[in-house]
Design a protein around this motif. Structure first.
Motif: not given
Length: 220
Positions: A54-61
């Motif tokens: 992504p260009d911005a934001g967060t993915v949390i696993v």
């Protein structure tokens, strides 16, 4: 837990395809994402599967923010996701026999010794018959090819499934069979599911919860 927080993503154009989208998929739960064609659902699904940065934001696993994507991600994280795309002919190498298509992830991760056992286990699960395994994509129907693509998505025993319009091009009986295969897998493993689609009746029947695109990515 799979969390997407304030995701903005695109493909280098003047405006992002997805803006400020957030959703959460819990382990063992099925979340349906409903929205019209062209709204950005597939792009967000690719971000969720770690296939698109992504260009911005967060993915949390599982509590850890993702910092590496696609093939640069650690193998244990990369292989935790199984993905089924809308158009099987766009996601299948036309040169491969179905048996090789299903086995691709095993060979890519150095687990060739598991190939025979996993294929024997998965073929009846997804509704394929042994006589189809030596055929190539142009020699089978869309439904048969999508069954093979689902088997490929399951072959590494992922903890998260992303089904992006998996049944959009299929008849009712094939749709029911593929959904049943996904649900059998989830019941056996406790995997979480993100099912993307535009058929609210299907998503409501399939998933524990259905959210609309306008709630995931509210307009600003």
């Amino acid at each position: 837990m799979l969390e997407l927080r304030a995701i903005t993503a695109g493909y280098g154009g003047p405006a992002p395809v997805v803006r400020n989208a957030s959703l959460t998929v819990e382990p063992g739960r099925a979340l349906g994402l409903l929205g019209p064609s062209g709204c950005g659902k597939s792009t967000l699904a690719r971000v969720a599967a770690l296939l698109h940065r992504p260009d911005a934001g967060t993915v949390i696993v599982d509590g850890d923010p993702v910092t590496r994507w696609r093939h640069s991600a650690p193998r244990s994280r990369r292989t935790a996701f199984g993905v089924v795309f809308q158009q099987p002919r766009m996601s299948a190498d036309p040169r491969l026999r179905l048996t090789d298509l299903i086995a691709e992830p095993l060979r890519a991760t150095g687990r060739r010794d598991e190939t025979s056992a996993r294929i024997a286990e998965l073929v009846p699960t997804v509704g394929l018959t042994p006589d189809l395994l030596n055929r190539r994509p142009h020699e089978v129907s869309d439904g048969q090819l999508q069954r093979a693509c689902l088997a490929r998505a399951l072959v590494l025993r992922p903890r998260w499934l992303i089904c992006d319009e998996m049944t959009a091009m299929l008849d009712a009986s094939t749709t029911a069979a593929l959904v049943a295969a996904v649900e059998d897998y989830r019941a056996a493993t406790g995997a979480g599911l993100l099912a993307v689609g535009h058929d609210q009746v299907l998503l409501d029947r399939w998933c524990d919860e259905t959210v609309h695109w306008t709630d995931v990515a509210p307009a600003r």
